[in-house]
Write a protein that holds these residues in place. Sequence first.
Motif, PDB file in Angstrom:
ATOM      1  N   GLN A 269      -8.469  -3.746  -3.258  1.00 57.61           N
ATOM      2  CA  GLN A 269      -7.451  -3.091  -4.014  1.00 57.61           C
ATOM      3  C   GLN A 269      -7.724  -3.471  -5.447  1.00 57.61           C
ATOM      4  OE1 GLN A 269      -5.774  -0.776  -3.256  1.00 57.61           O
ATOM      5  NE2 GLN A 269      -5.002  -0.652  -1.308  1.00 57.61           N
ATOM      6  N   VAL A 272     -10.449  -1.565  -6.972  1.00 65.08           N
ATOM      7  CA  VAL A 272      -9.983  -0.210  -7.482  1.00 65.08           C
ATOM      8  C   VAL A 272      -8.872  -0.298  -8.822  1.00 65.08           C
ATOM      9  CG1 VAL A 272      -8.382   1.809  -6.629  1.00 65.08           C
ATOM     10  CG2 VAL A 272     -10.052   0.732  -5.193  1.00 65.08           C
ATOM     11  N   SER A 276     -10.245   1.259 -11.869  1.00 61.44           N
ATOM     12  CA  SER A 276      -9.631   2.835 -12.526  1.00 61.44           C
ATOM     13  C   SER A 276      -8.922   2.368 -13.910  1.00 61.44           C
ATOM     14  CB  SER A 276      -8.476   2.949 -11.405  1.00 61.44           C
ATOM     15  OG  SER A 276      -7.412   1.873 -11.507  1.00 61.44           O
ATOM     16  N   LYS A 282      -4.448   2.195 -18.294  1.00 62.98           N
ATOM     17  CA  LYS A 282      -3.451   3.409 -17.956  1.00 62.98           C
ATOM     18  C   LYS A 282      -1.977   3.540 -18.674  1.00 62.98           C
ATOM     19  CE  LYS A 282      -5.320   3.631 -13.275  1.00 62.98           C
ATOM     20  NZ  LYS A 282      -5.008   3.019 -11.833  1.00 62.98           N
ATOM     21  N   SER A 288      -0.939   2.443 -11.369  1.00 64.98           N
ATOM     22  CA  SER A 288      -0.318   2.996 -10.225  1.00 64.98           C
ATOM     23  C   SER A 288      -0.494   1.958  -9.118  1.00 64.98           C
ATOM     24  CB  SER A 288      -0.978   4.258  -9.697  1.00 64.98           C
ATOM     25  OG  SER A 288      -2.409   4.121 -10.015  1.00 64.98           O
ATOM     26  N   GLN A 289      -1.776   0.995  -9.382  1.00 59.14           N
ATOM     27  CA  GLN A 289      -2.013   0.179  -8.238  1.00 59.14           C
ATOM     28  C   GLN A 289      -1.176  -0.923  -8.397  1.00 59.14           C
ATOM     29  OE1 GLN A 289      -4.941   0.291  -6.032  1.00 59.14           O
ATOM     30  NE2 GLN A 289      -4.491   2.146  -6.511  1.00 59.14           N
ATOM     31  N   LEU A 292       2.591   0.150  -7.646  1.00 56.85           N
ATOM     32  CA  LEU A 292       2.954   0.552  -6.091  1.00 56.85           C
ATOM     33  C   LEU A 292       2.931  -0.727  -5.328  1.00 56.85           C
ATOM     34  CD1 LEU A 292       1.574   4.086  -6.018  1.00 56.85           C
ATOM     35  CD2 LEU A 292       3.837   3.322  -6.214  1.00 56.85           C
ATOM     36  N   PHE A 294       0.482  -2.173  -4.332  1.00 60.74           N
ATOM     37  CA  PHE A 294      -0.461  -2.375  -3.058  1.00 60.74           C
ATOM     38  C   PHE A 294      -1.247  -3.669  -2.861  1.00 60.74           C
ATOM     39  CE2 PHE A 294      -0.840   1.933  -4.257  1.00 60.74           C
ATOM     40  CZ  PHE A 294      -0.494   2.629  -3.046  1.00 60.74           C
TER      41      PHE A 294
ATOM     42  N   GLY B  43     -11.155   5.694 -10.482  1.00 58.61           N
ATOM     43  CA  GLY B  43     -10.051   6.392 -11.090  1.00 58.61           C
ATOM     44  C   GLY B  43      -9.698   7.351 -10.258  1.00 58.61           C
ATOM     45  N   LYS B  45      -9.663   7.260  -6.986  1.00 57.64           N
ATOM     46  CA  LYS B  45      -8.904   6.900  -5.820  1.00 57.64           C
ATOM     47  C   LYS B  45      -7.623   6.120  -6.437  1.00 57.64           C
ATOM     48  CE  LYS B  45     -13.130   5.090  -3.813  1.00 57.64           C
ATOM     49  NZ  LYS B  45     -14.100   4.007  -4.032  1.00 57.64           N
ATOM     50  N   SER B  46      -7.492   5.954  -7.529  1.00 65.42           N
ATOM     51  CA  SER B  46      -6.079   5.308  -8.201  1.00 65.42           C
ATOM     52  C   SER B  46      -5.327   6.131  -8.981  1.00 65.42           C
ATOM     53  CB  SER B  46      -6.837   4.131  -8.968  1.00 65.42           C
ATOM     54  OG  SER B  46      -5.446   3.629  -9.562  1.00 65.42           O
ATOM     55  N   GLU B  47      -5.877   6.876  -9.941  1.00 60.87           N
ATOM     56  CA  GLU B  47      -4.913   7.826 -10.779  1.00 60.87           C
ATOM     57  C   GLU B  47      -4.102   8.529 -10.022  1.00 60.87           C
ATOM     58  OE1 GLU B  47      -4.858   8.182 -14.321  1.00 60.87           O
ATOM     59  OE2 GLU B  47      -6.368   6.809 -14.729  1.00 60.87           O
ATOM     60  N   ASN B  49      -4.175   8.848  -6.677  1.00 58.40           N
ATOM     61  CA  ASN B  49      -4.422   8.150  -5.075  1.00 58.40           C
ATOM     62  C   ASN B  49      -4.490   6.681  -4.991  1.00 58.40           C
ATOM     63  OD1 ASN B  49      -4.137  10.872  -4.216  1.00 58.40           O
ATOM     64  ND2 ASN B  49      -6.247  10.677  -4.917  1.00 58.40           N
ATOM     65  N   SER B  50      -4.004   6.049  -3.999  1.00 55.80           N
ATOM     66  CA  SER B  50      -4.390   4.739  -3.796  1.00 55.80           C
ATOM     67  C   SER B  50      -4.886   4.693  -2.231  1.00 55.80           C
ATOM     68  CB  SER B  50      -3.507   3.772  -4.144  1.00 55.80           C
ATOM     69  OG  SER B  50      -4.186   2.576  -4.270  1.00 55.80           O
ATOM     70  N   ILE B  51      -5.342   3.543  -1.953  1.00 52.32           N
ATOM     71  CA  ILE B  51      -5.931   3.257  -0.483  1.00 52.32           C
ATOM     72  C   ILE B  51      -4.586   2.510   0.057  1.00 52.32           C
ATOM     73  CG2 ILE B  51      -7.489   2.513   0.843  1.00 52.32           C
ATOM     74  CD1 ILE B  51      -9.093   2.152  -1.893  1.00 52.32           C
ATOM     75  N   ARG B  52      -4.390   2.766   1.346  1.00 51.79           N
ATOM     76  CA  ARG B  52      -3.572   2.049   2.256  1.00 51.79           C
ATOM     77  C   ARG B  52      -4.085   1.705   3.620  1.00 51.79           C
ATOM     78  NH1 ARG B  52       1.464   5.548   3.369  1.00 51.79           N
ATOM     79  NH2 ARG B  52       1.873   4.746   1.316  1.00 51.79           N
ATOM     80  N   TYR B  85       9.533   2.390   1.123  1.00 57.08           N
ATOM     81  CA  TYR B  85       9.448   3.019  -0.253  1.00 57.08           C
ATOM     82  C   TYR B  85      10.063   4.474  -0.326  1.00 57.08           C
ATOM     83  CZ  TYR B  85       7.625   5.201  -4.269  1.00 57.08           C
ATOM     84  OH  TYR B  85       7.028   5.812  -5.508  1.00 57.08           O
ATOM     85  N   ARG B 118       5.689  -2.298   0.136  1.00 61.01           N
ATOM     86  CA  ARG B 118       6.684  -1.293   0.657  1.00 61.01           C
ATOM     87  C   ARG B 118       6.463   0.145   1.305  1.00 61.01           C
ATOM     88  NH1 ARG B 118       8.637  -0.459  -5.060  1.00 61.01           N
ATOM     89  NH2 ARG B 118      10.052   1.188  -4.089  1.00 61.01           N
ATOM     90  N   PHE B 119       5.034   0.166   1.261  1.00 60.21           N
ATOM     91  CA  PHE B 119       4.276   1.232   2.027  1.00 60.21           C
ATOM     92  C   PHE B 119       3.738   1.007   3.241  1.00 60.21           C
ATOM     93  CE2 PHE B 119       4.217   0.933  -2.649  1.00 60.21           C
ATOM     94  CZ  PHE B 119       4.751   2.219  -3.035  1.00 60.21           C
ATOM     95  N   VAL B 214      -3.637   7.397  -0.209  1.00 61.73           N
ATOM     96  CA  VAL B 214      -2.082   8.121  -0.530  1.00 61.73           C
ATOM     97  C   VAL B 214      -1.979   8.314  -1.915  1.00 61.73           C
ATOM     98  CG1 VAL B 214      -1.300   6.862   1.583  1.00 61.73           C
ATOM     99  CG2 VAL B 214      -1.357   5.639  -0.674  1.00 61.73           C
ATOM    100  N   VAL B 216       0.760   9.159  -5.332  1.00 60.62           N
ATOM    101  CA  VAL B 216       1.655   8.243  -6.130  1.00 60.62           C
ATOM    102  C   VAL B 216       2.868   8.043  -5.293  1.00 60.62           C
ATOM    103  CG1 VAL B 216       2.402   7.593  -8.471  1.00 60.62           C
ATOM    104  CG2 VAL B 216       0.727   9.509  -8.148  1.00 60.62           C
TER     105      VAL B 216
END
Lengths: 405, 616
Positions: A269, A272, A276, A282, A288-289, A292, A294, B43, B45-47, B49-52, B85, B118-119, B214, B216
Amino acid sequence: MLNYLQRHFDLQIGISSLLLTIIGLVSVYSATYDARASDIFFKQLAWSGAGTVVLIAMALFPYRLLQTISIPAWLFSLLLLVIVLLLGKTVSGSTSWFNLGSFRIQPSEFAKITTVLALASYLSRSDVSLRNPRDLFLAGGIVLAPVALIMMQPDFGTAVIYGGMAFAVMYWGGASQFTLLSVVAPAAAAVGALFGTTPFLIVVAVMGVLIYLTKEHRLVAAVVFSFMVLVGISVQFIYDGMKPYQQRRIDTFLDPGADPLGAGYNILQSKVAIGSGGVFGKGYLHGSQTQLNFIPEQWTDFIFCVPGEEFGFIGAATVLVLFAVFLMRGVTLASKVKSKYASYVAIGLTATIATHVFINIGMALGLFPVIGVPLPFLSYGGSSLLSNAAMVGILMNLYTNRKEY
Amino acid sequence: MALQDDIQIYEKRRALYVVIGFVFIIFLGRLFQLQMFYSDEYGKKSEENSIRVIPREPIRGYIYDRNGARVVDNRPSFTVTIMPYEFDRRKLGFIARVLSLDTTFIRTRIKQGEEYSRFAPVKIKRDIDFRELSVLEENRDRLPGVDYQVESKRWYVTPAHASHILGYTKEISENQIRALGGEYTQGDVVGSSGLEGGYEGSLRGKKGAEFSTVNVRGQVVGGFESGKLDVQAVDGKDLALTMDFGLQAFAESLMAGRRGAVVALDPRDGGVLAMVSSPDYDLSVFSGVTPPQIWRTMNSDTERPLFNRATLTRYPPGSTFKMVLAIAALETGKVTPQWRVHCTGGFRLGNKVFKDLHVHGSVDMISAIQQSCNVYFYQLMLKTGLDEWAYYGRELGFGMLTGIDIAEENPGLLPSTAYMNRRYGPSGWTRGFLPSLGIGQGELGVTPLQMAAYAMVLANWGDYHQPHAVQGFRRRSTGTVDTLAFQSRRLSVAIPTWAIVREGMRRAVELPGGTGGMSRIKGIEVAGKTGTAQNPHGPDHAWFVGFAPFDDPRIAICVLVENAGFGGSHAAPVAGKCMERYLFGPAGASPPPAKAAPRPAVAEATHQTPSITGGD
């Protein structure tokens, strides 16, 4: 006016650490913005205020008295480390905290400073030389005493910091190549042994050649060499005797991928988040990371991701440049002060901060295994912020009194 | 610094500049690499979306009995989860009503989960029933963030309870998470007693992880790097037990309505054939979610159903302990087997009279064991001495853990001179303490498991095998068992000594005048010894230890019935029936018939039953 300031204050150290602290506050705010953890930011703000007081106090502390209290302060911090083991609060498996109301204090943070002061005080005595085995042994003892207590907590990260600091101070103090090698070799053998037999044999071979090249007396060299091999072999037995969860911590340290739900996940993470960010990031509070959440508890060990993601290369590089300025300045200061004691203190404190920075940022960039050490000035944490402020205060104090012998 | 150091300091300063510069150039290069070259990739993966990481639960290992029948299985169960979330907190009341939970309970759970992420879904209630599931399904659209996972729960496919030996699984507690380290998270199930606890590390398996992308809003939009980073869950290992669940169920039925324990061992290898602790409980109560009131009822039950009487009791063994003294006396040469005592129904030491139940007349060692003559053993104890007796007691496994592979065990208590001095002070006790110990009374504590192991050693002419319930790990693909190694040792006791005590035990069951006659089996010679242990809190405890067949023992057994009275009339019959059931099978015919085969695995497994012999 500027001239006056320059004569009495180390502007480079002062300004770089101030900017880094501000970046830290901004980052902590962002990391906790949407995590329903805003109390973290306000606590950090409160600690920054307290830090400023500590900084000024240390900067104005009578210079001569500092040296006088060095050894007693070190003894006192050892006492605190013993007490914390007996009475401290256990957080994520380590007993290293005292509770003070809603704040927590970590004595190992302050022991770092007192250890530097004590080591400097001892080494600056005119009858002490790092070439003398007896003196070398005592100097090692000053460092190993707090390390042993901290390993009992257990807090591996903080113990590593002491290693970096001790190595730099001994190098600065003119220890022979052989001595420095003797410090590094057992540690290298231990790490090599954890990776397996082949890496261990390679480490042994390389170190063996290096030790041979230092042309030290054969018997002494043989003792160091055997000690290194012994450490390497016993590591395997120690590992086998550990509880499974302790073994897992070590496995994850060596290979974060072995723990995809824990440390491995954080590194992924973190990469990323930073990657990113691109060139310009950003935008503040738009990562967003970061937003959110992560990365669990990002505001402690992975805070470097925030400037990386939200301000991009520009932001992350700024942080790096500020640290570089700070550390270079610390080395310069160590070479400029007139007193031996001040020189050792300056190099010790600078090396302490440098080790933190190297490990933490290396970890966030996925270049270094995950060890839990905070990033100075930026990470959330009262004890860490206060001890960093104290270090800056002492460095400024040394600068002000740089002409004193 | 001194002037002469200046040049050196200058060089060192330059070296440190180089080191610092070098590290920062590497850092900058890495930043450049991540943020310039890979920024598109990361980007993407993140802008948006992100990884869970979604944990994948391993299947907990199955448990098979000695004959290859699966006795513990898994069944799917549904677990309701909430993603903090997405969850709409206004629905809290509704969820609480549907699931019959407390709103504060749900709120605390969510809060704990949020601290991690939270996810990540937080488990709210495990093992929901069909009604709860259908109400949630009907309202799916109105309940964002509420979902369920299919998990497995334990399912018991046997008429036997075997509750204390199998043990239960339950949801991990906060304290356990802290103690066990990073592998467990909230909502995980962990083996908490018996074999589930003892073999937790093997039964559990290893969690896997699936990485998915996932957006945003936290919705899953696909996999990540085509699953390259995914980690497969590794299922837990299956256990093959030494237990015979037919015998287990039979022994449980005999103990129904009584308090006590039955432990039967295979003397050839120390494998547990049956272990009953009565009263017991139904394990399936624990397999899903255990309502707190059931926990409370069980914990406060005065009969203590959760307490494993087979391994945790600490009662004096009574006369069943007499063989220990006989062995000590013979081995230390204090008496010969021919040494005789004249029993007049009592024995006076100083001003104290130690009683016997009968007048036995003149007895030697064999007949003293056969008839359980107290007077003989009072005197034998005084002749032998406390420490000699304690030494052989320890050799036979008393006063220490047997090392059985289930999670809980009590070492019992075997007094020695050192112990007595510690307890009463060197002058605080006298020889007057000894006669009681000689007949297994007084400050002596044993578990039925230790007694069964003692019977095993007697059956084996001195071979002690570490008791164990697990034979090994059963391979799912082939059904073969990778056997585990357990310790064995041989006591240094002479063969003639064993012959004497064994003969006493044989006569105790087989000849008239013996106390264990009620354990007799038609067609097979049995050896045994009864015990009636005095108990300050109520009626005597009935004991029996024994083995059969006498010449080629295949079962060693201990029976304890609390507050039942005489061992000969209450414990011996239970032991006799159990041995008969094991040796002749359910039909009671001879020789033991092949067991009914519900599945092919049985035939295979029967071939593998260990053929280790006592061997001397």
